[in-house]
Design a protein around this motif. Structure first.
Motif, mmCIF file in Angstrom:
data_model
loop_
_atom_site.group_PDB
_atom_site.id
_atom_site.type_symbol
_atom_site.label_atom_id
_atom_site.label_comp_id
_atom_site.label_asym_id
_atom_site.label_seq_id
_atom_site.Cartn_x
_atom_site.Cartn_y
_atom_site.Cartn_z
ATOM 1 N N LYS A 144 -20.974 35.673 40.387
ATOM 2 C CA LYS A 144 -21.460 34.587 39.534
ATOM 3 C C LYS A 144 -22.287 35.142 38.379
ATOM 4 O O LYS A 144 -22.120 34.725 37.229
ATOM 5 C CB LYS A 144 -22.302 33.609 40.357
ATOM 6 N N THR A 145 -23.152 36.094 38.659
ATOM 7 C CA THR A 145 -23.981 36.698 37.622
ATOM 8 C C THR A 145 -23.114 37.424 36.603
ATOM 9 O O THR A 145 -23.343 37.318 35.386
ATOM 10 C CB THR A 145 -25.006 37.665 38.246
ATOM 11 N N ASP A 146 -22.105 38.151 37.073
ATOM 12 C CA ASP A 146 -21.188 38.861 36.187
ATOM 13 C C ASP A 146 -20.478 37.879 35.261
ATOM 14 O O ASP A 146 -20.359 38.120 34.056
ATOM 15 C CB ASP A 146 -20.181 39.665 37.007
ATOM 16 N N GLU A 147 -20.019 36.749 35.808
ATOM 17 C CA GLU A 147 -19.335 35.741 35.000
ATOM 18 C C GLU A 147 -20.275 35.151 33.954
ATOM 19 O O GLU A 147 -19.883 34.935 32.803
ATOM 20 C CB GLU A 147 -18.772 34.634 35.897
ATOM 21 N N GLU A 148 -21.527 34.904 34.343
ATOM 22 C CA GLU A 148 -22.505 34.356 33.404
ATOM 23 C C GLU A 148 -22.798 35.341 32.275
ATOM 24 O O GLU A 148 -22.903 34.950 31.116
ATOM 25 C CB GLU A 148 -23.799 33.988 34.139
ATOM 26 N N ILE A 149 -22.898 36.617 32.595
ATOM 27 C CA ILE A 149 -23.144 37.637 31.583
ATOM 28 C C ILE A 149 -21.978 37.721 30.612
ATOM 29 O O ILE A 149 -22.164 37.808 29.398
ATOM 30 C CB ILE A 149 -23.430 39.002 32.232
ATOM 31 N N LYS A 150 -20.759 37.681 31.146
ATOM 32 C CA LYS A 150 -19.567 37.733 30.281
ATOM 33 C C LYS A 150 -19.533 36.549 29.325
ATOM 34 O O LYS A 150 -19.181 36.705 28.160
ATOM 35 C CB LYS A 150 -18.296 37.777 31.134
ATOM 36 N N LYS A 151 -19.918 35.357 29.804
ATOM 37 C CA LYS A 151 -19.948 34.170 28.942
ATOM 38 C C LYS A 151 -20.983 34.336 27.834
ATOM 39 O O LYS A 151 -20.729 33.968 26.684
ATOM 40 C CB LYS A 151 -20.264 32.917 29.752
ATOM 41 N N ILE A 152 -22.131 34.889 28.184
ATOM 42 C CA ILE A 152 -23.184 35.087 27.182
ATOM 43 C C ILE A 152 -22.734 36.084 26.101
ATOM 44 O O ILE A 152 -23.020 35.906 24.925
ATOM 45 C CB ILE A 152 -24.480 35.587 27.863
ATOM 46 N N LEU A 153 -22.023 37.119 26.524
ATOM 47 C CA LEU A 153 -21.602 38.159 25.595
ATOM 48 C C LEU A 153 -20.410 37.774 24.736
ATOM 49 O O LEU A 153 -20.110 38.474 23.772
ATOM 50 C CB LEU A 153 -21.310 39.457 26.370
ATOM 51 N N GLU A 154 -19.749 36.685 25.078
ATOM 52 C CA GLU A 154 -18.569 36.268 24.291
ATOM 53 C C GLU A 154 -18.967 35.693 22.951
ATOM 54 O O GLU A 154 -19.973 35.148 22.736
ATOM 55 C CB GLU A 154 -17.749 35.230 25.066
#
Length: 64
Positions: free
Chosen positions: A54-64
């Motif tokens: 979940k944290t990895d997915e949230e980080i990827k969304k922020i970096l997009e």
């Protein structure tokens, strides 16, 4: 109405897992206790893995 148990945070779950491993490695744990602790460890590992995903997915969304 019964209250749902709150899951431990990631760090607390990791400490619990470390304690379980230490107990098993010490050889002081009986077979019945080991079975129960392994089941607990499986739940903690799943919880940690889900949190990391979940944290990895949230980080990827922020970096997009």
């Amino acid at each position: 109405m019964p209250e749902k148990k709150k899951e431990p945070d990631y760090e607390a779950a990791m400490k619990q897992l470390e304690a379980i491993v230490c107990s098993m490695e010490s050889g002081e744990m009986g077979v019945d206790a080991m079975t129960a602790e392994l089941k607990k460890a499986q739940k903690l590992i799943k919880m940690c893995r889900d949190r990391l995903t979940k944290t990895d997915e949230e980080i990827k969304k922020i970096l997009e």
